[in-house]
Design a protein around this motif. Sequence first.
Motif, PDB file in Angstrom:
ATOM      1  N   ARG A 107     -21.734 -61.921 -47.314  1.00  0.00           N
ATOM      2  CA  ARG A 107     -20.266 -61.967 -47.256  1.00  0.00           C
ATOM      3  C   ARG A 107     -19.692 -61.370 -48.535  1.00  0.00           C
ATOM      4  NH1 ARG A 107     -22.113 -63.390 -43.080  1.00  0.00           N
ATOM      5  NH2 ARG A 107     -21.888 -65.369 -41.995  1.00  0.00           N
ATOM      6  N   VAL A 136     -16.999 -60.243 -51.188  1.00  0.00           N
ATOM      7  CA  VAL A 136     -15.633 -60.654 -51.530  1.00  0.00           C
ATOM      8  C   VAL A 136     -15.102 -59.630 -52.531  1.00  0.00           C
ATOM      9  CG1 VAL A 136     -14.177 -62.480 -52.490  1.00  0.00           C
ATOM     10  CG2 VAL A 136     -16.219 -63.078 -51.162  1.00  0.00           C
ATOM     11  N   LEU A 183     -21.452 -63.077 -51.596  1.00  0.00           N
ATOM     12  CA  LEU A 183     -22.006 -64.401 -51.335  1.00  0.00           C
ATOM     13  C   LEU A 183     -23.073 -64.255 -50.255  1.00  0.00           C
ATOM     14  CD1 LEU A 183     -21.524 -67.531 -51.776  1.00  0.00           C
ATOM     15  CD2 LEU A 183     -20.135 -67.404 -49.729  1.00  0.00           C
ATOM     16  N   ARG A 197     -25.317 -66.314 -47.727  1.00  0.00           N
ATOM     17  CA  ARG A 197     -25.445 -67.633 -47.099  1.00  0.00           C
ATOM     18  C   ARG A 197     -26.716 -67.641 -46.253  1.00  0.00           C
ATOM     19  NH1 ARG A 197     -21.683 -69.271 -41.856  1.00  0.00           N
ATOM     20  NH2 ARG A 197     -23.009 -70.999 -41.195  1.00  0.00           N
ATOM     21  N   GLY A 214     -22.662 -72.202 -47.925  1.00  0.00           N
ATOM     22  CA  GLY A 214     -22.243 -70.810 -47.742  1.00  0.00           C
ATOM     23  C   GLY A 214     -21.144 -70.689 -46.713  1.00  0.00           C
ATOM     24  N   ASP A 215     -21.220 -71.526 -45.683  1.00  0.00           N
ATOM     25  CA  ASP A 215     -20.195 -71.525 -44.634  1.00  0.00           C
ATOM     26  C   ASP A 215     -18.829 -71.818 -45.258  1.00  0.00           C
ATOM     27  OD1 ASP A 215     -19.202 -71.525 -42.014  1.00  0.00           O
ATOM     28  OD2 ASP A 215     -19.431 -73.695 -41.840  1.00  0.00           O
ATOM     29  N   SER A 259     -17.715 -69.142 -48.040  1.00  0.00           N
ATOM     30  CA  SER A 259     -17.338 -67.802 -47.556  1.00  0.00           C
ATOM     31  C   SER A 259     -15.903 -67.800 -47.028  1.00  0.00           C
ATOM     32  CB  SER A 259     -18.329 -67.247 -46.533  1.00  0.00           C
ATOM     33  OG  SER A 259     -18.451 -68.082 -45.438  1.00  0.00           O
ATOM     34  N   ASP A 260     -15.419 -68.923 -46.507  1.00  0.00           N
ATOM     35  CA  ASP A 260     -14.002 -68.956 -46.112  1.00  0.00           C
ATOM     36  C   ASP A 260     -13.093 -68.970 -47.342  1.00  0.00           C
ATOM     37  OD1 ASP A 260     -14.558 -68.887 -43.416  1.00  0.00           O
ATOM     38  OD2 ASP A 260     -13.060 -70.409 -42.927  1.00  0.00           O
ATOM     39  N   GLY A 298     -13.857 -67.426 -50.026  1.00  0.00           N
ATOM     40  CA  GLY A 298     -13.908 -66.007 -50.419  1.00  0.00           C
ATOM     41  C   GLY A 298     -12.935 -65.177 -49.596  1.00  0.00           C
ATOM     42  N   ALA A 308     -12.128 -59.413 -44.139  1.00  0.00           N
ATOM     43  CA  ALA A 308     -13.434 -59.968 -44.519  1.00  0.00           C
ATOM     44  C   ALA A 308     -14.540 -59.493 -43.567  1.00  0.00           C
ATOM     45  CB  ALA A 308     -13.353 -61.495 -44.524  1.00  0.00           C
ATOM     46  N   SER A 328     -18.768 -58.890 -42.637  1.00  0.00           N
ATOM     47  CA  SER A 328     -19.991 -59.648 -42.904  1.00  0.00           C
ATOM     48  C   SER A 328     -21.197 -58.959 -42.276  1.00  0.00           C
ATOM     49  CB  SER A 328     -19.878 -61.069 -42.348  1.00  0.00           C
ATOM     50  OG  SER A 328     -20.157 -61.090 -40.964  1.00  0.00           O
ATOM     51  N   CYS A 357     -15.575 -61.373 -40.075  1.00  0.00           N
ATOM     52  CA  CYS A 357     -15.666 -62.836 -40.217  1.00  0.00           C
ATOM     53  C   CYS A 357     -14.720 -63.560 -39.259  1.00  0.00           C
ATOM     54  CB  CYS A 357     -15.305 -63.259 -41.644  1.00  0.00           C
ATOM     55  SG  CYS A 357     -16.594 -62.892 -42.833  1.00  0.00           S
TER      56      CYS A 357
END
Length: 362
Positions: free
Chosen positions: A107, A109, A131, A133, A248-249, A252-253, A255, A265, A267, A280
């Motif tokens: 992910r 950012v 990131l 995850r 990570g879940d 990542s939000d 981010g 975003a 991924s 995302c």
Amino acid sequence: MNKNYEVAVFQGDGIGPEIMAPTLDILRRLSEENPGYSLTFKDAPAGAAHYAATGESFPAESLETARAADAILLSAMGLPDVRYEDGTEISPQIDLRKQLGLFAGVRPVKVSNGQTTPLALPNGKEIDFVLIRESTEGLFFTQGAGEVTQDEARETLLITRDVSEKLFRFAFDLARNRRASGRGTGRVTCVDKANVFRAFAFFRSLFNAEAARHPDLKADHAYVDATALWMVQKPWEFDVLVTENMFGDILSDLGAGLMGGLGLAPSADIGLDHAVFQPCHGSAPDIAGQGIANPFAMILSAAMMLEWLGITHDHAALSNDGQRLREAVEKVTANGSNLTRDLGGTAGTADAANSVMKALRA
Ligand code: ATP
């Protein structure tokens, strides 16, 4: 020499096909203009609309198309009103992760100068970190199969040596590649909660063992709660962060929030032999069919696909086009004149995608 790459295409649900169409147009144009490679696209029917029409959510043939392809492009999938009889949502993207062993959820950012962000960035500071995850185990291990009795509920967090070693190797390789392309300092941060849980102390010890194999790169650790704070207070200091599935879940939000929302975003879910690239965000049924969906997260995911194909096949023509495509989207978002409504503009999907095409030519 021209090499062809086959891409499996999952059109998705809701706004999925609307953002996939201009993305494929851009990819076709890029590959037609580049003598170094060509792309062919093969549709892999799956998803909630397919289930509603046929009673099948993920045909075996579509999984085979994905398995045989060099890369997989997947648009937003799932519809809140179309569910299995037990009430769970239709999400072939999660089946793909498990079937193809896609352990690394990547992910990025990125907030460039001029791009809108809820943070007040100090002058000259840009955000540019990735990131990673873990996507097949962690606290999602018992997903849908936790034990629930009248009085208590249990889920299992699983960390394995095998998956963690692959994950950390991937993280250090990514940091090296980013440094080589001038995008990072060559630093990997392990995000955990090793002060409280033995499983995370194990995770951290495997991270340290991998770090010792990369003396040319920097390695450090951060607790997940502190990481959430620093992502808001000094996100420009991160390079590559690697963490467990649930942490990570959530991060990542956060981010995506730093980037001004899910519309920007992208991924990737990457394994040893396969990779899926997807935005995302979800299928946004509230705006489907109106031609106003933001295509940028999908286009940025396609750019990641080109960069990944270029790196894994040692084929610079693809990596260069991936980078050009990402920079074209960044130019359009920084310029601010052709943005969709979610980013504060008035442009429709086609206009926003056309401005990326124009930026590529400039
Ligand atoms: P999922 O659980 O499938 O991830 P979700 O419930 O989080 O989905 P989304 O489908 O991502 O929800 O939509 C959340 C909100 O963001 C909706 O109001 C939707 O219209 C908006 N949205 C999501 N993606 C886009 C996009 N590409 N362009 C414009 N708006 C979007």
